[in-house]
Structures are given as structure tokens and as C-alpha cells.
Design a protein around this motif. Structure first.
Motif, PDB file in Angstrom:
ATOM      1  N   TYR A  28      13.213  -0.702  -1.540  1.00  0.00           N
ATOM      2  CA  TYR A  28      11.785  -0.706  -1.220  1.00  0.00           C
ATOM      3  C   TYR A  28      10.963  -0.760  -2.500  1.00  0.00           C
ATOM      4  CZ  TYR A  28      13.059   0.452   3.520  1.00  0.00           C
ATOM      5  OH  TYR A  28      13.586   0.404   4.776  1.00  0.00           O
ATOM      6  N   ALA A  29      10.076  -1.744  -2.592  1.00  0.00           N
ATOM      7  CA  ALA A  29       9.167  -1.857  -3.723  1.00  0.00           C
ATOM      8  C   ALA A  29       7.864  -1.148  -3.388  1.00  0.00           C
ATOM      9  CB  ALA A  29       8.886  -3.320  -4.041  1.00  0.00           C
ATOM     10  N   LEU A  30       7.388  -0.311  -4.298  1.00  0.00           N
ATOM     11  CA  LEU A  30       6.110   0.367  -4.138  1.00  0.00           C
ATOM     12  C   LEU A  30       5.132  -0.260  -5.123  1.00  0.00           C
ATOM     13  CD1 LEU A  30       8.377   2.427  -3.241  1.00  0.00           C
ATOM     14  CD2 LEU A  30       6.644   4.164  -3.583  1.00  0.00           C
ATOM     15  N   THR A  31       4.045  -0.815  -4.596  1.00  0.00           N
ATOM     16  CA  THR A  31       3.037  -1.455  -5.434  1.00  0.00           C
ATOM     17  C   THR A  31       1.737  -0.686  -5.278  1.00  0.00           C
ATOM     18  OG1 THR A  31       4.112  -3.576  -5.020  1.00  0.00           O
ATOM     19  CG2 THR A  31       1.928  -3.638  -6.030  1.00  0.00           C
ATOM     20  N   LEU A  32       1.173  -0.258  -6.391  1.00  0.00           N
ATOM     21  CA  LEU A  32      -0.010   0.601  -6.402  1.00  0.00           C
ATOM     22  C   LEU A  32      -1.238  -0.178  -6.852  1.00  0.00           C
ATOM     23  CD1 LEU A  32      -1.066   3.573  -6.197  1.00  0.00           C
ATOM     24  CD2 LEU A  32      -0.560   3.734  -8.641  1.00  0.00           C
ATOM     25  N   PHE A  33      -2.357   0.044  -6.145  1.00  0.00           N
ATOM     26  CA  PHE A  33      -3.640  -0.571  -6.473  1.00  0.00           C
ATOM     27  C   PHE A  33      -4.712   0.511  -6.505  1.00  0.00           C
ATOM     28  CE2 PHE A  33      -1.068  -3.676  -4.291  1.00  0.00           C
ATOM     29  CZ  PHE A  33      -1.216  -4.813  -5.059  1.00  0.00           C
ATOM     30  N   ASP A  34      -5.726   0.319  -7.359  1.00  0.00           N
ATOM     31  CA  ASP A  34      -6.848   1.259  -7.370  1.00  0.00           C
ATOM     32  C   ASP A  34      -7.855   0.884  -6.284  1.00  0.00           C
ATOM     33  OD1 ASP A  34      -8.449  -0.849  -8.365  1.00  0.00           O
ATOM     34  OD2 ASP A  34      -8.490  -0.049 -10.405  1.00  0.00           O
ATOM     35  N   SER A  35      -8.965   1.603  -6.222  1.00  0.00           N
ATOM     36  CA  SER A  35      -9.946   1.413  -5.146  1.00  0.00           C
ATOM     37  C   SER A  35     -10.614   0.047  -5.172  1.00  0.00           C
ATOM     38  CB  SER A  35     -11.020   2.503  -5.209  1.00  0.00           C
ATOM     39  OG  SER A  35     -11.715   2.426  -6.437  1.00  0.00           O
ATOM     40  N   LYS A  36     -10.556  -0.644  -6.315  1.00  0.00           N
ATOM     41  CA  LYS A  36     -11.162  -1.976  -6.431  1.00  0.00           C
ATOM     42  C   LYS A  36     -10.149  -3.092  -6.192  1.00  0.00           C
ATOM     43  CE  LYS A  36     -14.659  -0.332  -9.593  1.00  0.00           C
ATOM     44  NZ  LYS A  36     -15.219  -0.390 -10.932  1.00  0.00           N
ATOM     45  N   GLY A  37      -8.917  -2.702  -5.853  1.00  0.00           N
ATOM     46  CA  GLY A  37      -7.880  -3.694  -5.604  1.00  0.00           C
ATOM     47  C   GLY A  37      -7.151  -4.156  -6.849  1.00  0.00           C
ATOM     48  N   ASN A  38      -7.390  -3.473  -7.974  1.00  0.00           N
ATOM     49  CA  ASN A  38      -6.706  -3.823  -9.221  1.00  0.00           C
ATOM     50  C   ASN A  38      -5.280  -3.282  -9.214  1.00  0.00           C
ATOM     51  OD1 ASN A  38      -9.001  -5.042 -10.512  1.00  0.00           O
ATOM     52  ND2 ASN A  38      -9.806  -2.969 -10.773  1.00  0.00           N
ATOM     53  N   PHE A  39      -4.343  -4.113  -9.629  1.00  0.00           N
ATOM     54  CA  PHE A  39      -2.948  -3.715  -9.750  1.00  0.00           C
ATOM     55  C   PHE A  39      -2.823  -2.590 -10.766  1.00  0.00           C
ATOM     56  CE2 PHE A  39       1.023  -4.119 -12.125  1.00  0.00           C
ATOM     57  CZ  PHE A  39       1.965  -4.033 -11.117  1.00  0.00           C
ATOM     58  N   VAL A  40      -2.067  -1.532 -10.402  1.00  0.00           N
ATOM     59  CA  VAL A  40      -1.833  -0.414 -11.311  1.00  0.00           C
ATOM     60  C   VAL A  40      -0.372  -0.395 -11.769  1.00  0.00           C
ATOM     61  CG1 VAL A  40      -1.866   2.107 -11.560  1.00  0.00           C
ATOM     62  CG2 VAL A  40      -3.691   0.956 -10.285  1.00  0.00           C
ATOM     63  N   ASP A  41       0.568  -0.495 -10.819  1.00  0.00           N
ATOM     64  CA  ASP A  41       1.979  -0.415 -11.180  1.00  0.00           C
ATOM     65  C   ASP A  41       2.838  -0.863 -10.004  1.00  0.00           C
ATOM     66  OD1 ASP A  41       4.240   0.082 -12.686  1.00  0.00           O
ATOM     67  OD2 ASP A  41       4.061   2.266 -12.623  1.00  0.00           O
ATOM     68  N   ARG A  42       4.096  -1.189 -10.305  1.00  0.00           N
ATOM     69  CA  ARG A  42       5.065  -1.541  -9.264  1.00  0.00           C
ATOM     70  C   ARG A  42       6.425  -1.041  -9.702  1.00  0.00           C
ATOM     71  NH1 ARG A  42       8.245  -6.467  -7.341  1.00  0.00           N
ATOM     72  NH2 ARG A  42       8.183  -6.224  -5.087  1.00  0.00           N
ATOM     73  N   GLU A  43       7.085  -0.305  -8.807  1.00  0.00           N
ATOM     74  CA  GLU A  43       8.409   0.249  -9.087  1.00  0.00           C
ATOM     75  C   GLU A  43       9.249   0.192  -7.810  1.00  0.00           C
ATOM     76  OE1 GLU A  43       9.418   1.230 -12.058  1.00  0.00           O
ATOM     77  OE2 GLU A  43       7.466   1.218 -13.049  1.00  0.00           O
ATOM     78  N   MET A  44      10.548   0.279  -7.978  1.00  0.00           N
ATOM     79  CA  MET A  44      11.451   0.333  -6.831  1.00  0.00           C
ATOM     80  C   MET A  44      11.738   1.788  -6.488  1.00  0.00           C
ATOM     81  SD  MET A  44      11.876  -2.800  -6.059  1.00  0.00           S
ATOM     82  CE  MET A  44      13.183  -2.752  -4.843  1.00  0.00           C
ATOM     83  N   GLY A  45      11.491   2.178  -5.237  1.00  0.00           N
ATOM     84  CA  GLY A  45      11.869   3.492  -4.734  1.00  0.00           C
ATOM     85  C   GLY A  45      10.918   4.634  -4.997  1.00  0.00           C
ATOM     86  N   ALA A  46      10.288   4.671  -6.158  1.00  0.00           N
ATOM     87  CA  ALA A  46       9.389   5.782  -6.492  1.00  0.00           C
ATOM     88  C   ALA A  46       8.414   5.337  -7.579  1.00  0.00           C
ATOM     89  CB  ALA A  46      10.171   6.997  -6.971  1.00  0.00           C
ATOM     90  N   ILE A  47       7.253   5.965  -7.562  1.00  0.00           N
ATOM     91  CA  ILE A  47       6.230   5.650  -8.559  1.00  0.00           C
ATOM     92  C   ILE A  47       5.489   6.943  -8.900  1.00  0.00           C
ATOM     93  CG2 ILE A  47       4.435   5.039  -6.886  1.00  0.00           C
ATOM     94  CD1 ILE A  47       3.780   2.635  -8.690  1.00  0.00           C
ATOM     95  N   SER A  48       5.132   7.119 -10.155  1.00  0.00           N
ATOM     96  CA  SER A  48       4.442   8.330 -10.606  1.00  0.00           C
ATOM     97  C   SER A  48       3.411   7.934 -11.651  1.00  0.00           C
ATOM     98  CB  SER A  48       5.462   9.300 -11.205  1.00  0.00           C
ATOM     99  OG  SER A  48       4.821  10.462 -11.667  1.00  0.00           O
ATOM    100  N   TRP A  49       2.229   8.526 -11.581  1.00  0.00           N
ATOM    101  CA  TRP A  49       1.180   8.224 -12.561  1.00  0.00           C
ATOM    102  C   TRP A  49       0.150   9.336 -12.569  1.00  0.00           C
ATOM    103  CZ3 TRP A  49       0.898   7.040  -7.615  1.00  0.00           C
ATOM    104  CH2 TRP A  49      -0.337   7.067  -6.987  1.00  0.00           C
ATOM    105  N   THR A  50      -0.659   9.348 -13.622  1.00  0.00           N
ATOM    106  CA  THR A  50      -1.769  10.288 -13.737  1.00  0.00           C
ATOM    107  C   THR A  50      -3.004   9.593 -13.176  1.00  0.00           C
ATOM    108  OG1 THR A  50      -0.780  11.279 -15.687  1.00  0.00           O
ATOM    109  CG2 THR A  50      -3.118  11.701 -15.313  1.00  0.00           C
ATOM    110  N   ALA A  51      -3.539  10.143 -12.112  1.00  0.00           N
ATOM    111  CA  ALA A  51      -4.616   9.491 -11.368  1.00  0.00           C
ATOM    112  C   ALA A  51      -5.996   9.888 -11.878  1.00  0.00           C
ATOM    113  CB  ALA A  51      -4.513   9.845  -9.883  1.00  0.00           C
TER     114      ALA A  51
END
Length: 75
Positions: A28-51
Motif C-alpha cells: 500500500y502506497a501512502l501519498t500525503l497532500f497539504d490543504s492546498k493539494g500540494n504533494f508532501v510525501d509518499r511512502e510504502m506502508g507508513a508515513i511520518s512527518w512534523t505537521a
């Protein structure tokens, strides 16, 4: 492949957010976007970041080898 989309809100700037798929995470690929639809990160299985404070969107996309349902956790 069809993606499942989720929205969540970070209420405090600087908090660490962890999202994980516990069922067959390598498929499973997890793709993260901010509130404006900007790409933040993409990882397989898990994702972690400082929001920053605000809304985020995550798309969970199965690979062709994924089967069945998955369980997602957000911490």
C-alpha cells in the motif's frame, strides 16, 4: 488502481503525525497532500512527518499484489 482518500486536521503546529497500514504494508502506497493539494510525501506502508497546523489528505493506493482490506492507524 483505486485510491481511498482520507482527511484529517493537525490541531497543533509541530506535532509528529504517523500514519500506517498494518495489513500487508508493503503493498500500500501512502501519498500525503497539504490543504492546498500540494504533494508532501509518499511512502510504502507508513508515513511520518512534523505537521503544521491545518488539514491534510492522504491517499492509500494498493499495489497489484494487495488483497483484501487494510487497517489504517493515525497517531
Amino acid at each position: 488502481f483505486k485510491s481511498d482518500w482520507y482527511r484529517f486536521d493537525a490541531t497543533l503546529a509541530g506535532q509528529t503525525v504517523n500514519i500506517a497500514v498494518s495489513t500487508d504494508p508493503s503493498n500500500y502506497a501512502l501519498t500525503l497532500f497539504d490543504s492546498k493539494g500540494n504533494f508532501v510525501d509518499r511512502e510504502m506502508g507508513a508515513i511520518s512527518w512534523t505537521a503544521a497546523q491545518g488539514s491534510y489528505f492522504v491517499a492509500i493506493t494498493p499495489t497489484q499484489d494487495a488483497s483484501g482490506n487494510y487497517t489504517m492507524t493515525v497517531e
